[in-house]
Design a protein around this motif. Structure first.
Motif, short mmCIF file in Angstrom:
data_model
loop_
_atom_site.label_atom_id
_atom_site.label_comp_id
_atom_site.label_asym_id
_atom_site.label_seq_id
_atom_site.Cartn_x
_atom_site.Cartn_y
_atom_site.Cartn_z
N LEU A 12 80.76 97.09 18.81
CA LEU A 12 79.71 97.98 19.30
C LEU A 12 78.84 98.50 18.16
O LEU A 12 77.61 98.57 18.28
N SER A 13 79.46 98.87 17.06
CA SER A 13 78.69 99.37 15.92
C SER A 13 77.81 98.28 15.31
O SER A 13 76.73 98.55 14.79
N LEU A 14 78.27 97.05 15.41
CA LEU A 14 77.52 95.92 14.86
C LEU A 14 76.37 95.49 15.78
O LEU A 14 75.39 94.91 15.33
N SER A 15 76.49 95.79 17.08
CA SER A 15 75.58 95.22 18.08
C SER A 15 74.39 96.11 18.41
O SER A 15 73.46 95.64 19.09
N LEU A 16 74.39 97.36 18.00
CA LEU A 16 73.34 98.29 18.43
C LEU A 16 71.95 97.77 18.10
O LEU A 16 71.09 97.64 18.98
N GLY A 17 71.69 97.50 16.85
CA GLY A 17 70.36 97.03 16.46
C GLY A 17 70.03 95.68 17.05
O GLY A 17 68.88 95.43 17.44
N ALA A 18 71.03 94.78 17.16
CA ALA A 18 70.79 93.45 17.71
C ALA A 18 70.42 93.50 19.18
O ALA A 18 69.54 92.77 19.64
N VAL A 19 71.08 94.37 19.96
CA VAL A 19 70.75 94.52 21.38
C VAL A 19 69.30 94.94 21.53
O VAL A 19 68.56 94.42 22.39
#
Length: 315
Positions: free
Chosen positions: A187-194
């Motif tokens: 989740l912490s890794l995906s925020l900007g990518a989403v």
């Protein structure tokens, strides 16, 4: 046959990249302040002890000679051994590779699914959702992954106690705990990518809806749902897949910080530790592994692009 030629051509063109990255890494590591021999023998060692360790490690040789020796070993399948632990680099990296792959692949999958879904929803509904996607994109790009990771730890692990704070459980040992150990890091890794994928998907879908062939289909009575899922999505998939490839590569870089925050035994945390210790063989091996992963990601993007775009297949 055309696909096979594409794969071979991309792999051959990647060989100079691997050589260039490894050589550049070797030079940059040599410029970093620090002396592994001094770290090994300690500050109170004699001059003779210090010189003996430097000679054993090959640090007295000129830099081109050191790089050539490393390159020869690589062609024989030997990445050397850690200067500090003495452990072979290849098994060390192979043990940590599944952790990084689990984190990055899961982060890419979550980012792709949520980003495409949110982008489609905002393109269909418009209004408030369009502004919400723009706000999410701004927030996702502005907030560092490690800061968001700390927030998730404080809420999801410390306050709610739903997930473990740190650590990693191999999938073979316990699939359920493996999933729980990856929730917060992913989740912490995906925020900007989403945010990036949602904005890209929305813009591509809206652009496709404005094209002439879509207007003709609408005038002929095709339903909006049929147009969206059968025609618009296929045309929008090409730039979205390209962005997914860029996102996956960027997640490899962000994983260094996330693995450090969550104490995950992956390639990122190993590279960070080796850089602090000036452990040249481990740094070289880790960079080589990451470069190969980037090459494979770009190859997959090229193959997907070739499959989705008929114009690419015609070339």
């Amino acid at each position: 046959m055309a696909m096979f030629r594409l794969v071979v051509r991309r792999l051959l063109s990647s060989a100079p990249l691997l050589f260039l990255v490894s050589a550049l890494t070797f030079v940059l590591v040599s410029l970093v302040p620090g002396d592994p021999a001094r770290t090994i023998v300690g500050q109170h060692a004699t001059v003779d002890q210090y010189r003996s360790v430097r000679a054993q490690l090959g640090l007295d040789d000129p830099l081109p000679v050191q790089y050539w020796d490393w390159l020869v070993r690589v062609f024989h399948g030997d990445l050397g051994a850690s200067l500090f632990s003495g452990e072979e680099v290849t098994p060390m990296l192979n043990n940590r590779l599944p952790v990084s792959l689990s984190l990055v692949v899961a982060g890419t999958a979550v980012s792709g699914i949520l980003g495409v879904a949110l982008g489609l929803l905002s393109a269909r509904r418009g209004g408030f959702l369009i502004r919400a996607v723009d706000l999410l994109s701004l927030f996702g790009l502005a907030v560092p992954a490690f800061w968001f990771a700390l927030v998730l730890i404080a809420v999801g692990a410390v306050k709610l106690r739903w997930f473990p704070v740190t650590g990693y459980v191999p999938f073979a040992d316990d699939p359920a705990e493996w999933g729980r150990s990856l929730v917060l890091p992913v989740l912490s890794l995906s925020l900007g990518a989403v945010a990036v994928i949602a904005k890209q998907t929305r813009d591509c879908v809206l652009d496709c809806f404005g094209r002439d062939f879509i207007r003709v289909m609408q005038a002929n009575g095709f339903s909006r749902r049929s147009i969206l899922y059968r025609h618009v999505l296929r045309n929008a998939a090409v730039p979205v897949v390209t962005v997914l490839g860029v996102v996956l590569v960027s997640l490899l870089a962000a994983a260094v910080f996330v693995e450090t925050v969550f104490a995950l035994p992956g390639l990122g945390s190993l590279t960070q530790q080796a850089t602090v210790q000036h452990d040249i063989p481990v740094i070289q091996g880790a960079v080589l592994y990451i470069t190969v992963l980037v090459v494979l990601v770009n190859l997959l993007v090229d193959v997907a692009y070739n499959r989705l775009d008929p114009r690419a297949r015609a070339r």
